[in-house]
Enzyme design. Structure first.
Site, PDB file in Angstrom:
ATOM      1  N   ASP A 225       9.227  -3.748   1.614  1.00  0.00           N
ATOM      2  CA  ASP A 225       8.698  -3.283   0.326  1.00  0.00           C
ATOM      3  C   ASP A 225       9.546  -2.124  -0.222  1.00  0.00           C
ATOM      4  O   ASP A 225       9.916  -1.215   0.532  1.00  0.00           O
ATOM      5  CB  ASP A 225       7.258  -2.800   0.564  1.00  0.00           C
ATOM      6  CG  ASP A 225       6.520  -2.494  -0.720  1.00  0.00           C
ATOM      7  OD1 ASP A 225       6.315  -3.429  -1.503  1.00  0.00           O
ATOM      8  OD2 ASP A 225       6.129  -1.332  -0.928  1.00  0.00           O
ATOM      9  N   GLU A 274      18.473  -7.745  18.727  1.00  0.00           N
ATOM     10  CA  GLU A 274      18.170  -7.683  20.165  1.00  0.00           C
ATOM     11  C   GLU A 274      17.142  -8.727  20.562  1.00  0.00           C
ATOM     12  O   GLU A 274      16.969  -9.021  21.739  1.00  0.00           O
ATOM     13  CB  GLU A 274      17.549  -6.321  20.518  1.00  0.00           C
ATOM     14  CG  GLU A 274      18.497  -5.164  20.523  1.00  0.00           C
ATOM     15  CD  GLU A 274      17.700  -3.864  20.641  1.00  0.00           C
ATOM     16  OE1 GLU A 274      16.549  -3.883  21.145  1.00  0.00           O
ATOM     17  OE2 GLU A 274      18.228  -2.834  20.195  1.00  0.00           O
TER      18      GLU A 274
HETATM   19  C1  GLC Z   1       6.024  -3.342  -4.230  1.00  0.00           C
HETATM   20  C2  GLC Z   1       4.840  -4.254  -4.077  1.00  0.00           C
HETATM   21  C3  GLC Z   1       3.783  -3.826  -5.043  1.00  0.00           C
HETATM   22  C4  GLC Z   1       3.377  -2.409  -4.722  1.00  0.00           C
HETATM   23  C5  GLC Z   1       4.580  -1.481  -4.690  1.00  0.00           C
HETATM   24  C6  GLC Z   1       4.269  -0.196  -4.027  1.00  0.00           C
HETATM   25  O1  GLC Z   1       6.647  -3.450  -5.452  1.00  0.00           O
HETATM   26  O2  GLC Z   1       5.245  -5.583  -4.245  1.00  0.00           O
HETATM   27  O3  GLC Z   1       2.676  -4.678  -5.035  1.00  0.00           O
HETATM   28  O4  GLC Z   1       2.466  -1.940  -5.667  1.00  0.00           O
HETATM   29  O5  GLC Z   1       5.647  -2.030  -3.966  1.00  0.00           O
HETATM   30  O6  GLC Z   1       4.150  -0.395  -2.651  1.00  0.00           O
END
Ligand code: GLC
Length: 558
Positions: A225, A274
């Site tokens: 993310d 690993e």
């Molecule tokens: C990413 C996720 C989204 C979230 C953001 C903050 O873009 O896909 O849903 O709100 O990160 O974590």
């Protein structure tokens, strides 16, 4: 006049150097949004037991892997993208035992599991952050986040001019343990999502350990993310612009896509390597150009990166051709597969995007012409699945679901709706629980209700209504994915061969195949390039020629 399409060459499918080959290179990966996929315990909220029970559906759909959005312990300020404990499952989703069962069951069915990793920020309820606040200024734990004194005479102004992606300042002022106003902390997203300071070795160590925890659990990879956000420019310099949202995605920002992030992914890659089996890292990196996205998938970094440029492209032949070419060109030198995606949990579903005029962006509030949107969406999917590389499918798109554009405000939960009305923040519309049955409570989502209200028309979109129904969107996805599996040439390689085609029509050659796409609103007659294999809408071959209906894609074997 009919248009002749030259027979394609087999294309060059040579592997570029660097990356080892693996299952992910041409995989179809299905995104499960756990809140909205299936509810096992009838509390109106999807859960891991629900996902496990529906895994056979995903196997039958034919996908290779399942990516699950976060299910970790979280106060749910941003639907789980605010993690309080990276090694625990939120009780609303189940237990670690449920996660273990899900991973095992998926593997038994031949499906891989990719989990979401959220390293840019934690929840404000994470142990470190809670202690950092409680211990007050000078706490060593504050160094793991970005705490700063404010500007102005009394520190009443934020430390710099950065804005939160969800609207408003990217800084929130704290209150000291004695009740007086204190330092500020940085949150690129909601105030409940404080950004980690990745310069701090404890942060890096912690995430290496979290990676191992889930790798030991048997996961096949991580979707990372905000992979472009971890490193901030030295000194957290002002941006100097009040139109920050316009700059986002068009420029390198002091908090996004800094070169320093790559060192982190190199270190993670050594950990994955690993482990036995092909474990992968997938970058969610919104960068200004596909070339900058390619930096994330250099041979010693991640394996895949989402192609948001493709997702953002209008239903237009010339624009699609340009983005396909630039995507393939950008990935070729680094040897990573190109990926393709049309929908996810952050953007308006592509059925609704294509139902509206182009140029409205990826957050759309009007339903548009639903029939047109669905026709184009089905055509866009067949095009995507004909391209070399890996494709992502977001739950419910195989049912042709539109966005729910008329959710009542009181039902909404997306934090960006509350912080940034009019900017972003309409993500709830693509997160409505999906329908499994024609009737029944929450259309088979669970035995109870659903956390976001489903429209009355949802039953007709259900898996039950579409299964075995000729011409349904679900059967189209099943047939297309099965065809990709039977003909490995379809997802392989790194090239497409463009064939001459009338304006508004794309004709691309793949080994043994031609894919024709009519993006115009009118039928176009062309020479039939081969034997018709699959089409996104009804099409009749008439001797040597075929009339491609408006907004329709056809696959041919040659
Ligand atoms: C990413 C996720 C989204 C979230 C953001 C903050 O873009 O896909 O849903 O709100 O990160 O974590």
């Amino acid at each position: 006049m009919t248009q002749h399409l030259a027979a394609p060459s087999t294309g060059t499918s040579a592997e570029a150097p660097g990356h080892p080959t693996g299952w992910w290179q041409d995989a179809v990966i299905y995104q499960v949004y756990p809140r909205s996929f299936a509810d096992g315990n009838g509390d109106g909220m999807g859960d891991l037991a629900g996902v496990t029970a529906r895994l056979p559906y995903l196997r039958d759909l034919g996908v290779d892997a399942v990516w699950l959005s976060p299910f970790y312990a979280s106060p749910q300020a941003d639907a789980g993208y605010d993690v309080a404990d990276y090694r625990a499952i939120d009780p609303m989703f189940g237990t670690l035992l449920d996660a273990d069962g899900l991973i095992r069951e998926a593997h038994d069915l031949g499906l891989r599991i990719i989990v979401d990793l959220v390293p840019n920020h934690s929840s404000d309820q994470h142990e470190w952050f809670k202690r950092a606040l409680a211990e007050g200024p000078g706490s060593a734990l504050r160094e793991r986040y970005h705490f700063r004194p404010g500007k102005g005479t009394d520190g009443e102004l934020p430390p710099n001019d950065w804005e939160s992606i969800f609207g408003g300042p990217a800084w929130t002022r704290t209150t000291d343990p004695d009740g007086t106003p204190g330092e500020w902390y940085l949150h690129l997203f909601a105030p409940e999502q404080p950004d980690f300071n990745w310069e701090h070795p404890a942060v890096a160590d912690e995430f290496r350990s979290i990676l191992r925890f889930w790798l030991d659990m048997g996961v096949d990879g991580f979707r990372v993310d905000v992979a472009h956000g971890l490193v901030k420019a030295e000194g957290l310099p002002d941006l100097g612009s009040h139109d920050q949202l316009k700059l986002l995605g068009n420029d390198v920002m002091p908090f996004f896509d800094q070169d320093g992030v790559h060192e982190i992914y190199r270190s993670w890659r050594t950990i994955l390597d690993e482990y036995p089996g092909d474990r992968i890292l997938v970058a969610e990196a919104w960068t200004p150009t596909v070339e900058r996205t390619a930096n994330y998938v250099r041979p010693d970094e991640m394996h895949q990166a989402f192609n948001f440029q493709y997702l953002s492209t209008a239903w237009d032949a010339a624009e699609l051709r340009a983005v396909i070419d630039s995507s393939l060109d950008a990935m070729r030198p680094v040897g990573a597969p190109t990926t393709w995606v049309l929908s996810n949990h952050d953007v308006t579903r592509h059925t609704t995007r294509f139902a509206n005029p182009p140029g409205l962006g990826t957050q759309i509030r009007t339903p548009g012409d639903g029939e047109l949107g669905l026709r184009r969406a089905r055509a866009a999917t067949l095009l995507m699945l004909a391209l070399p590389g890996s494709a992502y499918v977001y739950q419910g798109e195989e049912l042709g679901l539109p966005d729910v554009t008329d959710l009542p405000d009181e039902a909404r939960q997306d934090p960006s709706f509350f912080r940034a009305e009019g900017q972003d923040g309409f993500r709830d519309g693509c997160r409505v629980p999906i329908p499994w049955t024609r009737e029944g409570s929450s259309y088979g989502f669970g035995a109870g209700g659903s956390w976001l209200p489903q429209p009355g028309s949802w039953g007709a979109y259900s898996v039950e209504a579409q299964s075995g129904t000729e011409g349904s969107t679900l059967e189209l996805y099943r047939a297309a994915i099965a065809t990709r599996r039977e003909h490995p040439g379809l997802g392989a390689g790194t090239d497409v061969l463009w064939l001459d085609a009338p304006e508004g029509v794309l004709a691309l050659g793949r080994p043994g195949f031609v894919c024709t796409v009519n993006t115009t609103g009118a039928p176009v007659r062309i020479d039939a390039p081969g034997r018709l294999l699959l089409s996104s809408g009804p099409v009749a071959v008439d001797g040597d020629t075929v009339e491609l209906p408006a907004d329709t894609t056809v696959w041919w074997t040659v």
